[in-house]
Design a protein around this motif. Structure first.
Motif, PDB file in Angstrom:
ATOM      1  N   VAL A  87       9.767  20.356 -23.159  1.00 54.60           N
ATOM      2  CA  VAL A  87       8.610  20.572 -22.278  1.00 54.60           C
ATOM      3  C   VAL A  87       8.126  19.256 -21.683  1.00 54.60           C
ATOM      4  O   VAL A  87       7.711  19.211 -20.518  1.00 54.60           O
ATOM      5  N   SER A  88       8.222  18.159 -22.417  1.00 58.95           N
ATOM      6  CA  SER A  88       7.814  16.850 -21.894  1.00 58.95           C
ATOM      7  C   SER A  88       8.757  16.391 -20.792  1.00 58.95           C
ATOM      8  O   SER A  88       8.319  15.866 -19.763  1.00 58.95           O
ATOM      9  N   GLN A  90      10.570  18.337 -18.847  1.00 57.56           N
ATOM     10  CA  GLN A  90      10.325  19.206 -17.695  1.00 57.56           C
ATOM     11  C   GLN A  90       9.078  18.787 -16.932  1.00 57.56           C
ATOM     12  O   GLN A  90       9.062  18.791 -15.699  1.00 57.56           O
ATOM     13  N   ARG A  91       8.023  18.406 -17.642  1.00 51.03           N
ATOM     14  CA  ARG A  91       6.789  17.976 -16.978  1.00 51.03           C
ATOM     15  C   ARG A  91       6.992  16.688 -16.203  1.00 51.03           C
ATOM     16  O   ARG A  91       6.462  16.521 -15.109  1.00 51.03           O
ATOM     17  N   VAL A  92       7.786  15.760 -16.740  1.00 51.25           N
ATOM     18  CA  VAL A  92       8.077  14.510 -16.034  1.00 51.25           C
ATOM     19  C   VAL A  92       8.913  14.801 -14.788  1.00 51.25           C
ATOM     20  O   VAL A  92       8.629  14.273 -13.712  1.00 51.25           O
ATOM     21  N   ARG A  94       9.063  17.569 -13.028  1.00 47.56           N
ATOM     22  CA  ARG A  94       8.252  18.274 -12.022  1.00 47.56           C
ATOM     23  C   ARG A  94       7.138  17.408 -11.446  1.00 47.56           C
ATOM     24  O   ARG A  94       6.473  17.806 -10.500  1.00 47.56           O
ATOM     25  N   GLU A  96       4.404  16.519 -13.126  1.00 45.61           N
ATOM     26  CA  GLU A  96       3.129  16.857 -13.764  1.00 45.61           C
ATOM     27  C   GLU A  96       2.669  15.778 -14.737  1.00 45.61           C
ATOM     28  O   GLU A  96       1.495  15.715 -15.076  1.00 45.61           O
ATOM     29  N   ALA A  97       3.597  14.957 -15.196  1.00 46.09           N
ATOM     30  CA  ALA A  97       3.279  13.872 -16.125  1.00 46.09           C
ATOM     31  C   ALA A  97       3.905  12.580 -15.603  1.00 46.09           C
ATOM     32  O   ALA A  97       4.997  12.591 -15.046  1.00 46.09           O
ATOM     33  N   ALA A 100       6.732  10.211 -20.543  1.00 41.30           N
ATOM     34  CA  ALA A 100       6.836  10.904 -21.823  1.00 41.30           C
ATOM     35  C   ALA A 100       7.412   9.918 -22.837  1.00 41.30           C
ATOM     36  O   ALA A 100       8.258   9.095 -22.493  1.00 41.30           O
TER      37      ALA A 100
END
Length: 111
Positions: A87-88, A90-92, A94, A96-97, A100
């Protein structure tokens, strides 16, 4: 030794471990996340020849792969072995973060 996973402007993932700077190409990131394919981790190396010309090359210095249950990504490099929750990553990817953490992966049976 801990590290950081950061996005690049062109979709490349950058891994910073100590003084090392590694990359996973954008196409390889998509293959890793969509199909679970093992992908190369690369590093740029530059040098100066005797005649003064500067040259460089891209070296494969490790690989990244999903774990068996597809809940995390394991990254193996010459600087160490790391694990990141899926999930980390994927967020990077996209955006969103901003980053990580890379957690050290300790082999089983080691203290």
């Amino acid at each position: 030794m801990n590290g950081t996973l950061c996005p690049g402007p062109d979709g490349t993932l950058h891994l910073f471990v100590g003084r090392g700077h590694f990359r996973i190409a954008a196409d390889d990131t998509r293959a890793l996340l969509a199909g679970g394919t093992v992908v190369p981790v690369t590093m740029d190396e530059t040098g100066t020849a005797e005649d003064g010309t500067v040259g460089g090359q891209t070296l494969i210095v490790g690989h990244a792969a999903m774990n068996h249950f597809e809940r995390s990504v394991k990254i193996f490099t010459v600087a160490g072995h790391f694990i990141v929750p899926l999930v980390s990553v994927q967020r990077v990817v996209r955006g969103e973060a901003a980053s990580a953490p890379l957690f050290p992966l300790v082999p089983e049976g080691c203290p």
